[in-house]
Every structure is written in structure tokens, then in C-alpha cells.
Write an enzyme that holds these catalytic residues in place. Structure first.
Site, PDB file in Angstrom:
ATOM      1  N   THR A  42     -61.857 -64.012  81.357  1.00 41.89           N
ATOM      2  CA  THR A  42     -61.277 -64.493  80.094  1.00 41.89           C
ATOM      3  C   THR A  42     -62.356 -64.950  79.128  1.00 41.89           C
ATOM      4  O   THR A  42     -62.176 -64.876  77.906  1.00 41.89           O
ATOM      5  CB  THR A  42     -60.293 -65.647  80.390  1.00 41.89           C
ATOM      6  OG1 THR A  42     -59.188 -65.095  81.102  1.00 41.89           O
ATOM      7  CG2 THR A  42     -59.786 -66.320  79.137  1.00 41.89           C
TER       8      THR A  42
ATOM      9  N   THR B 233     -61.805 -66.798  85.900  1.00 38.90           N
ATOM     10  CA  THR B 233     -61.486 -68.001  86.685  1.00 38.90           C
ATOM     11  C   THR B 233     -60.720 -67.689  87.972  1.00 38.90           C
ATOM     12  O   THR B 233     -60.748 -68.470  88.914  1.00 38.90           O
ATOM     13  CB  THR B 233     -60.620 -68.980  85.852  1.00 38.90           C
ATOM     14  OG1 THR B 233     -59.405 -68.314  85.481  1.00 38.90           O
ATOM     15  CG2 THR B 233     -61.340 -69.467  84.617  1.00 38.90           C
ATOM     16  N   ASP B 234     -60.014 -66.536  87.997  1.00 39.85           N
ATOM     17  CA  ASP B 234     -59.055 -66.329  89.075  1.00 39.85           C
ATOM     18  C   ASP B 234     -59.677 -66.209  90.469  1.00 39.85           C
ATOM     19  O   ASP B 234     -59.081 -66.666  91.454  1.00 39.85           O
ATOM     20  CB  ASP B 234     -58.180 -65.101  88.777  1.00 39.85           C
ATOM     21  CG  ASP B 234     -57.131 -65.417  87.709  1.00 39.85           C
ATOM     22  OD1 ASP B 234     -56.870 -66.615  87.467  1.00 39.85           O
ATOM     23  OD2 ASP B 234     -56.578 -64.474  87.115  1.00 39.85           O
TER      24      ASP B 234
HETATM   25  C1  SIN Z   1     -59.511 -66.014  83.633  1.00 36.92           C
HETATM   26  O1  SIN Z   1     -60.703 -65.728  83.534  1.00 36.92           O
HETATM   27  O2  SIN Z   1     -59.086 -67.156  83.326  1.00 36.92           O
HETATM   28  C2  SIN Z   1     -58.459 -65.045  84.091  1.00 36.92           C
HETATM   29  C3  SIN Z   1     -58.936 -63.655  84.174  1.00 36.92           C
HETATM   30  C4  SIN Z   1     -59.998 -63.471  85.193  1.00 36.92           C
HETATM   31  O3  SIN Z   1     -60.014 -64.152  86.214  1.00 36.92           O
HETATM   32  O4  SIN Z   1     -60.821 -62.557  84.988  1.00 36.92           O
END
Ligand code: SIN
Length: 318
Positions: free
Chosen positions: A13, A95-96
Site C-alpha cells: 500500500t 502490511t499484510d
Molecule cells: C497494505 O500494504 O496495507 C496492504 C497491501 C499489502 O499488504 O501489500
């Protein structure tokens, strides 16, 4: 000697964009290059206290992280860490699955002497108030700190360790936590404040010897099965029939398993499948019984236990 911080881009993200100006959800992750991310944060040049080098290692939504991308990331980290003039690495990541990548790197990188700082964002770069630029600046600030060592995660002004860090919220900017151990420190007004006054020394990476050969070794299939009300042995029996090398059971509470699942895991272990038990509880640390039927991976979440078991099996076969 002039030193540099290398920023490795992997997507997420933090590199996401939306066609709808200011949208915080419904965007597409992994659109902007790592060079574009750096260009959007002018104070980075001063924070880096030397040169900043950008390299795009991957461009993925981290839910789609693969073992092949992990291999590539480890290889690029090794190559940069070996350079005398590289003071540390920053990795931009979704983040995932960030906590999984952090745990993998902490297990394989000989990073004790140099920091490897993962960072991310919960809002895309096109949001009205994106969090990525500040997180990137904070990550570089930590990477140049003279006491920073090993794999660290920096998000929302907080520094987390790779064993403890977990994503706990799907939307909030402050989406990561470090359980009851708490964070390792904070970045406040461009200054690092360590929670224990000094930066912690990272433990030696248990699988550093594997790192240079990760690309050549087959990654064993290790699955996660959750224990829950109404659980049975269907999944475990199917995994064994499918030739799985290892199973991590996500156990309830202090490592307890539904009796039907437990019976299936015993059958699996009897058939030569490596079984490990990790607690579903997000905080605390389970205490393994003295007479244990399985290996309990205390203090690891099921997703991190899976990585540990894969590396353990690779080390055995290597
Ligand atoms: C995020 O980064 O918050 C979600 C998408 C990802 O993990 O690439």
C-alpha cells in the site's frame, strides 16, 4: 568512508494508488516505484546522512508474497549487506504479510552488524494524508541510528521486533503491535527513543547458513491447521495424503488441541510429517508441558511458526 542506505521496494500500500482522489480503501497496491516513493519525501536526503540507493526487488500486494520473491529479497539483502559502504537497508513492504517477511529475514540474514528496517503504509500514496512518507522517513532515521541492529519494523512512529510484531488492525494507521512485550522504541520528531534506553542486540540468525542457498533449495510444503470448536481430522488427513512435509497446528490457549484434530496430528506425525504447535493467542507466551507429544514453538504465531518449520526442514535436508 561515505555510506549509503539502500531502500529495497517490494510493493504494498505504501506504493499504492487510487483513481479516486483521497480514497483510503479500494485502491491498488504496488503501483509506484521505489524511486517515486523516495522522490516524494525530500527530507530523506538529510535523514540518510549519506547517499540513498533505491532498488525495486518486487512490485506486489504482499498478500501475494511467494517463496520465490522471498528468495530474491534475501539474495538482494545479502548482496547489499556485504558491501562495506552500505550502512543499512530499508525495505518497503505491504502490511499484510510484513510480519512474515520480517521473521524470515531475522532467521536468515547475518544482520547483527547492520540494520534491516521494514516499513509500510496503511493508506495509499494518493490518500489525502498518506502515512507512507512519514513511515519511510522514520525507517531511514532508524536505519542510520548508530545502535540499530538486525531486523526491525517501523510503522506509525513505533519500532517493533521481528518476533513480536503482528498486524492487529485492518484499517487503523497504527496497525501493528508487539504484544505484552511492547515495542522496542519510537521515532519522535526525527529522534529515536529506545524503550530500554539502549537498542536491543538481536539474537544471531539461527539459519544464516541457509541464506546463500535459499534459491537452490526446494521449499518444503508446510501447512497451518487451526484448532477450533468442531475441528476434526479431515484437513490433516488430506494434507498427509497430499504429501505435506510439515503441519503447524494453531492451538487454542496454552497449546491445547481439539481431540479429533489431535488424533489426526498424531497419525500425521506417525507417518513422518513434522508437527509443530503454536498458540492462536495473540499475546503472551505458552508454556509447553514437560512431557510433550509435539514440539511447541513458544512465542511464535502460527504464521511465523510455519516459517521456522520450513527453515528447520530445509536445514535438515541441506
Ligand atoms: C497494505 O500494504 O496495507 C496492504 C497491501 C499489502 O499488504 O501489500
Amino acid at each position: 568512508m561515505a555510506t549509503s542506505i539502500v531502500v529495497l521496494g517490494t510493493g504494498g500500500t505504501i506504493a499504492g494508488t487510487s483513481g479516486q482522489a483521497g480514497a483510503n480503501v479500494g485502491y491498488t497496491a504496488a503501483q509506484l516505484s521505489v524511486e517515486q516513493l523516495l522522490a516524494a519525501v525530500p527530507p530523506l536526503a538529510a535523514a540518510a546522512r549519506g547517499s540513498l540507493v533505491a532498488e525495486q526487488v518486487a512490485q506486489v500486494d504482499s498478500k501475494d508474497m511467494t517463496h520465490a520473491l522471498w528468495q530474491r529479497l534475501v539474495a538482494r539483502c545479502l548482496a547489499h549487506l556485504a558491501k562495506e559502504d552500505v550502512a543499512g537497508l530499508v525495505i518497503t513492504h505491504g502490511t499484510d504479510t510484513l510480519e512474515e517477511t520480517a521473521w524470515l529475514l531475522a532467521n536468515v540474514l547475518p544482520a547483527a552488524g547492520k540494520p534491516v528496517v521494514l516499513t509500510c503504509a496503511m493508506r495509499p500514496a494518493t490518500a489525502l494524508a498518506p502515512d507512507g512518507p512519514q513511515n519511510l522517513l522514520d525507517a531511514v532515521t532508524v536505519a542510520v541510528h548508530p545502535e540499530a541492529r538486525g531486523v526491525l519494523v517501523v510503522a506509525a512512529g513505533t519500532i517493533h521486533g521481528p518476533r513480536e510484531v503482528v498486524k492487529v488492525h485492518p484499517l487503523r494507521l497504527d496497525a501493528f503491535a508487539s504484544g505484552d512485550g511492547g515495542p522496542l522504541g519510537w521515532v519522535e520528531g526525527g529522534q529515536v527513543r529506545w524503550a530500554q534506553a539502549r537498542a536491543p542486540q538481536p539474537p544471531l540468525a539461527p539459519h544464516a547458513a541457509l541464506a546463500p542457498r535459499l534459491g537452490a533449495l526446494p521449499w518444503p510444503r508446510v501447512a497451518i491447521v487451526l484448532s477450533h470448536a468442531g475441528a476434526d481430522g479431515l484437513l490433516v488427513d488430506a494434507l498427509v495424503a497430499g504429501g505435506v512435509a510439515g503441519i503447524v497446528a494453531g492451538a487454542t490457549g496454552n497449546g491445547t488441541l481439539h481431540e479429533s484434530l489431535e488424533a489426526a496430528l498424531a497419525r500425521a506425525q506417525g507417518a513422518g510429517v513434522a508437527v509443530r504447535v503454536a498458540s492462536r493467542c495473540p499475546e503472551g507466551r505458552m508454556l509447553a508441558p514437560a512431557q510433550a507429544q509435539w514440539v511447541y514453538l513458544e512465542g511464535l504465531s502460527p504464521v511465523k511458526a510455519r516459517i521456522s518449520l520450513m527453515l528447520e526442514l530445509m536445514a535438515q535436508g541441506a
